[in-house]
Design a protein around this motif. Sequence first.
Motif, short mmCIF file in Angstrom:
data_model
loop_
_atom_site.label_atom_id
_atom_site.label_comp_id
_atom_site.label_asym_id
_atom_site.label_seq_id
_atom_site.Cartn_x
_atom_site.Cartn_y
_atom_site.Cartn_z
N ALA A 294 21.56 20.06 -7.90
CA ALA A 294 20.63 18.95 -7.73
C ALA A 294 21.12 17.69 -8.44
N GLU A 295 21.73 17.85 -9.61
CA GLU A 295 22.19 16.69 -10.37
C GLU A 295 23.37 15.98 -9.72
N GLU A 296 23.98 16.60 -8.72
CA GLU A 296 25.08 15.97 -8.00
C GLU A 296 24.60 15.02 -6.91
N VAL A 297 23.31 15.04 -6.61
CA VAL A 297 22.76 14.24 -5.51
C VAL A 297 22.58 12.79 -5.94
N ALA A 298 23.13 11.89 -5.15
CA ALA A 298 22.98 10.45 -5.42
C ALA A 298 21.80 9.88 -4.64
N GLN A 299 21.71 10.25 -3.37
CA GLN A 299 20.58 9.80 -2.56
C GLN A 299 20.41 10.69 -1.34
N VAL A 300 19.20 10.65 -0.78
CA VAL A 300 18.88 11.45 0.41
C VAL A 300 18.18 10.55 1.42
N ARG A 301 18.70 10.54 2.64
CA ARG A 301 18.03 9.83 3.73
C ARG A 301 17.46 10.86 4.69
N LYS A 324 1.71 18.00 -0.57
CA LYS A 324 1.78 18.68 0.72
C LYS A 324 2.05 17.69 1.85
N PHE A 325 1.79 16.42 1.61
CA PHE A 325 2.00 15.37 2.59
C PHE A 325 3.03 14.36 2.10
N SER A 326 4.04 14.89 1.42
CA SER A 326 5.12 14.07 0.88
C SER A 326 6.45 14.72 1.20
N MET A 327 7.22 14.09 2.10
CA MET A 327 8.57 14.61 2.37
C MET A 327 9.40 14.55 1.11
N ASN A 328 9.21 13.49 0.30
CA ASN A 328 9.98 13.34 -0.94
C ASN A 328 9.75 14.52 -1.87
N TYR A 329 8.49 14.88 -2.06
CA TYR A 329 8.19 15.96 -2.99
C TYR A 329 8.71 17.30 -2.47
N CYS A 330 8.49 17.57 -1.18
CA CYS A 330 8.90 18.86 -0.63
C CYS A 330 10.41 19.03 -0.68
N ILE A 331 11.16 17.99 -0.31
CA ILE A 331 12.61 18.10 -0.36
C ILE A 331 13.10 18.13 -1.81
N ALA A 332 12.43 17.41 -2.70
CA ALA A 332 12.80 17.47 -4.12
C ALA A 332 12.64 18.89 -4.66
N ILE A 355 12.17 16.69 -10.83
CA ILE A 355 11.65 16.55 -9.48
C ILE A 355 11.23 15.12 -9.20
N ARG A 356 10.62 14.47 -10.16
CA ARG A 356 10.21 13.08 -9.95
C ARG A 356 11.44 12.17 -9.83
N ASP A 357 12.46 12.45 -10.59
CA ASP A 357 13.70 11.67 -10.44
C ASP A 357 14.30 11.87 -9.06
N MET A 358 14.28 13.13 -8.58
CA MET A 358 14.82 13.40 -7.24
C MET A 358 13.98 12.71 -6.17
N MET A 359 12.67 12.69 -6.35
CA MET A 359 11.81 12.01 -5.37
C MET A 359 12.21 10.55 -5.20
N GLN A 360 12.62 9.92 -6.29
CA GLN A 360 13.01 8.51 -6.24
C GLN A 360 14.27 8.30 -5.40
N LYS A 361 15.07 9.35 -5.25
CA LYS A 361 16.33 9.24 -4.50
C LYS A 361 16.15 9.47 -3.01
N LEU A 388 26.37 12.70 -2.14
CA LEU A 388 26.64 13.19 -3.49
C LEU A 388 27.36 12.13 -4.31
N HIS A 389 27.32 12.29 -5.61
CA HIS A 389 27.97 11.32 -6.49
C HIS A 389 29.48 11.27 -6.27
N ASP A 390 30.07 12.34 -5.75
CA ASP A 390 31.51 12.33 -5.51
C ASP A 390 31.88 11.64 -4.20
#
Length: 465
Positions: A294-301, A324-332, A355-361, A388-390
């Motif tokens: 998870a920490e390797e993820v830079a952003q998700v579209r 339950k109605f948040s794609m960001n939360y479920c994917i995070a 998880i909240r940091d991932m939601m922001q991405k 990914l960050h790489d």
Amino acid sequence: MRRLTALLADYTLDFRLDACPQEAVRRAKMTWKDGLGCLLAGAGEKPPKILRQYAEEQGGRAVAQVLGVRSLRTDAGTAALINATAAHIHDYDDVSTNVTGHPTVVILPTALAVGEEVGASGAAVLEAYMVGVEVMGLMGRGLNPEHYSRGWHNTATLGTFGAVATAAKLLGLSRQQLVWAFSIAASRSAGLKGNFGTMTKSLHAGLAASNGIFAAKAARLGLDANPDIFEMDEGYVSVTTGALHMQAILDFLEAGKSEFLHPGLAIKPYPSCKATHNGINAALELQETYRFRAEEVAQVRVDCQPIAQDLLKYPQAKTPLQGKFSMNYCIACALCLGKVTLAQFEGSEIQDKNIRDMMQKIHMEVCPEIAQGAYYNGTWETGVCITLHDGRSLEKRVRYATGDPERPLSPQALQAKFQDCASRAVDLAKAGDFLRCVEQIETLPNLEPLLHSLEECLLPEQATE
């Protein structure tokens, strides 16, 4: 052209369990069992508790069991209200692409409550369940996508008509009474998507069940209504939808098709809005294939259809119900935890920093290529691109998610889900008789063996409430 009220009445009266394809009956029993599991999982949650308190304050003729608690009986409409709300609170119940909503969560509690009241056989209750789901599907074919895109919650609105068919089948309404009942239901049909992410979303299922029972019983007592309610000016279609696709209904019926087979109901593996499931699948499959952390993820579209952006109203969800109605939360959750289960919508994960940091991405946007400009293409097709960050860019598009009829859950997964859900209310070690009744519902002389065996295996905290 025939009035829709008359068409639905004739279809309901003519429907026979013994004329259904055996595969449709098998699938109906499968969704029946899944829906009952969802109901038991939700019986101890706050919304049904509130409604049980309401029921006790109001009183009511004790003819139907409130499930998941011992010795609480009330009138059929109120029992269905409580049971359907309990079944929908986790948003774990099945979905129809034609309805763009949840059939079993409305229809099963209606069938159980009215079936118990009239002493119907298990076969009659199963038949009433099936015809209710079929009618709900017909309404979806006739009114979607316009109805849903206007903000109506189809589980609530179209579910009311399905509940009418189920209740009427068990109550023995005449054709005239049933025409009236469908018209009465048009004046009781409501539910707004604006309440998604709150307790009232689950209440919608309960209201649909109780409204359908009310309409059937009122019509049986002689309350009349306009048989042209769907087609007339200022009628149901002109007010709520703007278009009635009657030919789509007729074509489906003339082909002898069934909602349980064409394409069938999706059984959820994740307790969140169906619009999140393809995205969850894509994220989990990418992580399994490429083994990134998870920490390797830079952003998700997330590429989606307009319907998904419409439904998933909480990109930065703050409560479990919003999650339950948040794609960001479920994917995070999928990327950080490797799973999306009931626990992720009950504990502290919604406030977890990772998880909240991932939601922001995570960013969701409409992709014109998916639905070719349409609001909804009949699937929940979704694409996920993880950078990914790489510098690697990983992509996956999922047309059918796990649990869809085209990609069904295995028998083992279905059983595991049912046991996980039911174990919140019952002691599975003592549930042998109950489980046999669930599996063999069509052989029961009435619902008493099912309901008695359920009470016998309730957990102490459920039994003593």
